[in-house]
Design a protein around this motif. Structure first.
Motif, PDB file in Angstrom:
ATOM      1  N   ASP A 180       0.792  -1.425   0.077  1.00 42.27           N
ATOM      2  CA  ASP A 180       0.053  -0.046  -0.021  1.00 42.27           C
ATOM      3  C   ASP A 180       0.874   1.265  -0.124  1.00 42.27           C
ATOM      4  N   LYS A 181       2.253   1.022   0.122  1.00 41.50           N
ATOM      5  CA  LYS A 181       3.014   2.131   0.272  1.00 41.50           C
ATOM      6  C   LYS A 181       3.669   2.571  -1.298  1.00 41.50           C
ATOM      7  N   ILE A 182       3.524   3.884  -1.733  1.00 43.51           N
ATOM      8  CA  ILE A 182       4.044   4.449  -2.585  1.00 43.51           C
ATOM      9  C   ILE A 182       5.291   5.446  -2.269  1.00 43.51           C
ATOM     10  N   THR A 183       6.351   5.298  -2.928  1.00 37.70           N
ATOM     11  CA  THR A 183       7.492   6.126  -2.660  1.00 37.70           C
ATOM     12  C   THR A 183       7.931   6.807  -3.912  1.00 37.70           C
ATOM     13  N   ILE A 184       7.999   8.193  -3.731  1.00 39.16           N
ATOM     14  CA  ILE A 184       8.358   9.080  -4.934  1.00 39.16           C
ATOM     15  C   ILE A 184       9.727   9.320  -4.341  1.00 39.16           C
ATOM     16  N   ARG A 185      10.823   8.887  -5.296  1.00 42.11           N
ATOM     17  CA  ARG A 185      12.382   9.476  -4.833  1.00 42.11           C
ATOM     18  C   ARG A 185      12.949  10.479  -5.946  1.00 42.11           C
ATOM     19  N   VAL A 186      13.518  11.245  -5.335  1.00 43.43           N
ATOM     20  CA  VAL A 186      13.948  12.251  -6.502  1.00 43.43           C
ATOM     21  C   VAL A 186      15.377  12.910  -5.944  1.00 43.43           C
ATOM     22  N   ARG A 187      16.134  12.935  -6.878  1.00 45.84           N
ATOM     23  CA  ARG A 187      17.569  13.552  -6.882  1.00 45.84           C
ATOM     24  C   ARG A 187      18.012  14.698  -7.682  1.00 45.84           C
ATOM     25  N   GLY A 188      18.266  15.673  -7.208  1.00 47.81           N
ATOM     26  CA  GLY A 188      18.804  16.777  -7.974  1.00 47.81           C
ATOM     27  C   GLY A 188      19.850  17.749  -7.336  1.00 47.81           C
ATOM     28  N   ASN A 189      20.102  18.903  -8.237  1.00 49.79           N
ATOM     29  CA  ASN A 189      21.443  19.630  -7.645  1.00 49.79           C
ATOM     30  C   ASN A 189      20.701  20.576  -6.762  1.00 49.79           C
ATOM     31  N   GLY A 190      19.596  20.672  -6.556  1.00 51.67           N
ATOM     32  CA  GLY A 190      19.030  21.685  -5.499  1.00 51.67           C
ATOM     33  C   GLY A 190      17.479  21.704  -5.485  1.00 51.67           C
ATOM     34  N   PHE A 191      16.875  22.208  -4.582  1.00 52.52           N
ATOM     35  CA  PHE A 191      15.377  22.200  -4.624  1.00 52.52           C
ATOM     36  C   PHE A 191      14.854  23.262  -4.020  1.00 52.52           C
ATOM     37  N   LEU A 192      13.901  23.941  -4.739  1.00 60.53           N
ATOM     38  CA  LEU A 192      13.146  25.224  -4.200  1.00 60.53           C
ATOM     39  C   LEU A 192      12.562  24.926  -2.944  1.00 60.53           C
ATOM     40  N   TYR A 193      11.782  26.165  -2.418  1.00 58.76           N
ATOM     41  CA  TYR A 193      11.099  25.886  -1.205  1.00 58.76           C
ATOM     42  C   TYR A 193       9.859  25.413  -1.435  1.00 58.76           C
ATOM     43  N   ASN A 194       9.570  24.273  -0.887  1.00 60.23           N
ATOM     44  CA  ASN A 194       8.196  23.369  -1.130  1.00 60.23           C
ATOM     45  C   ASN A 194       8.455  22.696  -2.166  1.00 60.23           C
ATOM     46  N   MET A 195       9.602  22.688  -3.007  1.00 53.71           N
ATOM     47  CA  MET A 195       9.463  22.121  -4.458  1.00 53.71           C
ATOM     48  C   MET A 195       8.939  20.416  -4.519  1.00 53.71           C
ATOM     49  N   VAL A 196       9.744  19.724  -3.539  1.00 58.86           N
ATOM     50  CA  VAL A 196       9.528  18.320  -3.335  1.00 58.86           C
ATOM     51  C   VAL A 196       7.902  18.206  -3.110  1.00 58.86           C
ATOM     52  N   ARG A 197       7.417  18.855  -2.076  1.00 57.10           N
ATOM     53  CA  ARG A 197       6.016  18.613  -1.560  1.00 57.10           C
ATOM     54  C   ARG A 197       5.146  19.046  -2.908  1.00 57.10           C
ATOM     55  N   ILE A 198       5.338  19.827  -3.772  1.00 59.04           N
ATOM     56  CA  ILE A 198       4.546  20.435  -4.542  1.00 59.04           C
ATOM     57  C   ILE A 198       4.561  19.422  -5.991  1.00 59.04           C
ATOM     58  N   LEU A 199       5.898  18.749  -6.040  1.00 58.90           N
ATOM     59  CA  LEU A 199       5.756  18.063  -7.033  1.00 58.90           C
ATOM     60  C   LEU A 199       5.170  16.606  -6.912  1.00 58.90           C
ATOM     61  N   ALA A 200       5.378  16.306  -5.468  1.00 61.03           N
ATOM     62  CA  ALA A 200       4.450  15.267  -4.942  1.00 61.03           C
ATOM     63  C   ALA A 200       2.957  15.407  -5.102  1.00 61.03           C
ATOM     64  N   GLY A 201       2.627  16.587  -4.727  1.00 63.12           N
ATOM     65  CA  GLY A 201       1.232  16.825  -4.701  1.00 63.12           C
ATOM     66  C   GLY A 201       0.562  16.916  -6.292  1.00 63.12           C
ATOM     67  N   THR A 202       1.337  17.281  -7.054  1.00 62.10           N
ATOM     68  CA  THR A 202       0.827  17.260  -8.636  1.00 62.10           C
ATOM     69  C   THR A 202       0.942  15.899  -9.286  1.00 62.10           C
ATOM     70  N   LEU A 203       2.059  15.287  -8.831  1.00 58.65           N
ATOM     71  CA  LEU A 203       2.013  13.570  -9.472  1.00 58.65           C
ATOM     72  C   LEU A 203       0.723  12.864  -8.522  1.00 58.65           C
ATOM     73  N   MET A 204       0.212  13.374  -7.447  1.00 62.34           N
ATOM     74  CA  MET A 204      -0.795  12.406  -7.047  1.00 62.34           C
ATOM     75  C   MET A 204      -2.144  13.182  -7.626  1.00 62.34           C
ATOM     76  N   GLU A 205      -1.983  14.292  -8.389  1.00 61.60           N
ATOM     77  CA  GLU A 205      -3.264  14.578  -9.270  1.00 61.60           C
ATOM     78  C   GLU A 205      -3.054  13.757 -10.504  1.00 61.60           C
ATOM     79  N   VAL A 206      -1.984  13.652 -10.809  1.00 65.05           N
ATOM     80  CA  VAL A 206      -1.977  12.774 -12.136  1.00 65.05           C
ATOM     81  C   VAL A 206      -2.487  11.310 -11.799  1.00 65.05           C
ATOM     82  N   GLY A 207      -1.945  10.857 -10.666  1.00 60.73           N
ATOM     83  CA  GLY A 207      -2.240   9.659 -10.181  1.00 60.73           C
ATOM     84  C   GLY A 207      -3.577   9.103 -10.139  1.00 60.73           C
ATOM     85  N   SER A 208      -4.474  10.289  -9.609  1.00 63.53           N
ATOM     86  CA  SER A 208      -5.781  10.054  -9.209  1.00 63.53           C
ATOM     87  C   SER A 208      -6.864  10.383 -10.490  1.00 63.53           C
ATOM     88  N   ARG A 209      -5.977  10.666 -11.577  1.00 60.95           N
ATOM     89  CA  ARG A 209      -6.544  10.947 -13.040  1.00 60.95           C
ATOM     90  C   ARG A 209      -7.132  12.593 -13.162  1.00 60.95           C
TER      91      ARG A 209
END
Length: 249
Positions: A180-209
């Motif tokens: 039941d666990k989905i893991t989003i793993r992201v690697r980069g040279n730097g991240f903006l304020y709240n960037m990973v959380r916004i990426l996750a929220g947006t990807l969940m919108e895609v996952g929910s169609r």
């Protein structure tokens, strides 16, 4: 005077983030206090990543300067005898005096955990974001391919960020499901304020169609925070590791 680098792990549940602030207790504040007591000096650490309230870390990095003659590798043992149980030093070592954890070239690895099932599990409530809405992992993976490489991530930057540029490079983005666990793993040279959380929220919108995968390209091009999905809750996010050039540790 020498500079010591600490690799710090913590459960962020009870803290108002990493950085010292007047509104509540933070990880950096606790670390500074115990270092000052240990060394007899006024210690102010410099952190690599200013994680938000409720965000966890397995490998955040901080440095401090001291005149104490204790070998760098011994600070981890001394500090762990003093720190609360939700903060632990994983490694300590002496580094060059000019080593700065934020300005030296590095890569950061984050993981965002999603519990996707009919009902929540109480023991997961501080370490994953629960949603009962079925998520299509394959569509999330397809959407993630649009995020790879160098882009202007202004649409994925939280309000109030003070940065010279919103251009960042994501080198790797993997989405795995185990039970039941989905893991989003992201690697980069730097991240903006709240960037990973916004990426996750947006990807969940895609996952929910709610969004098709190709909408990610449109969101990037918009350079507008309103174009992206919601900011996912902090509790699902963990700073896994910060990788520096080998010669600097």
């Amino acid at each position: 005077m020498k500079r010591v680098k600490l690799t710090v792990a913590y459960d962020g549940t009870n803290y108002c983030g990493w950085q010292v602030q007047p509104n509540g207790i933070t990880v950096q504040e606790v670390l500074n206090r115990h270092l000052s007591e240990l060394t007899g000096e006024e210690i102010e650490t410099i952190g690599a990543s200013r994680t938000d309230a409720g965000v966890h870390a397995l490998g955040n990095v901080a440095v401090f300067d001291t005149r104490v003659r204790m070998p760098g590798e011994k600070f981890s043992f001394a500090l762990n005898q003093r720190l609360p149980e939700d903060i632990r030093i994983q490694e300590s070592k002496e580094v060059p005096q000019d080593f700065h954890p934020r300005y030296v070239k590095s890569e950061k690895i984050y993981e965002y955990q999603i519990l996707n099932r009919r009902f929540p599990i109480p023991t997961e409530r501080f370490y994953s974001h629960f949603t009962y809405v079925p998520l299509d992992v394959e569509k999330m993976r397809e959407a993630g391919t649009y995020l790879l490489g160098e882009h202007d991530f202004k649409s994925f930057c939280g309000a109030g960020a003070q940065v010279k540029t919103t251009v960042r490079c994501i080198h790797e983005l993997n989405i795995e499901k185990s039970g039941d666990k989905i893991t989003i793993r992201v690697r980069g040279n730097g991240f903006l304020y709240n960037m990973v959380r916004i990426l996750a929220g947006t990807l969940m919108e895609v996952g929910s169609r709610a969004y098709p995968p190709e909408k990610i390209k449109e969101i990037l091009e918009a350079k507008d925070r309103k174009a992206a999905g919601p900011t996912a809750p902090a509790r699902g996010l963990t700073l896994v590791k910060i990788e520096y050039p080998e010669e600097l540790g």
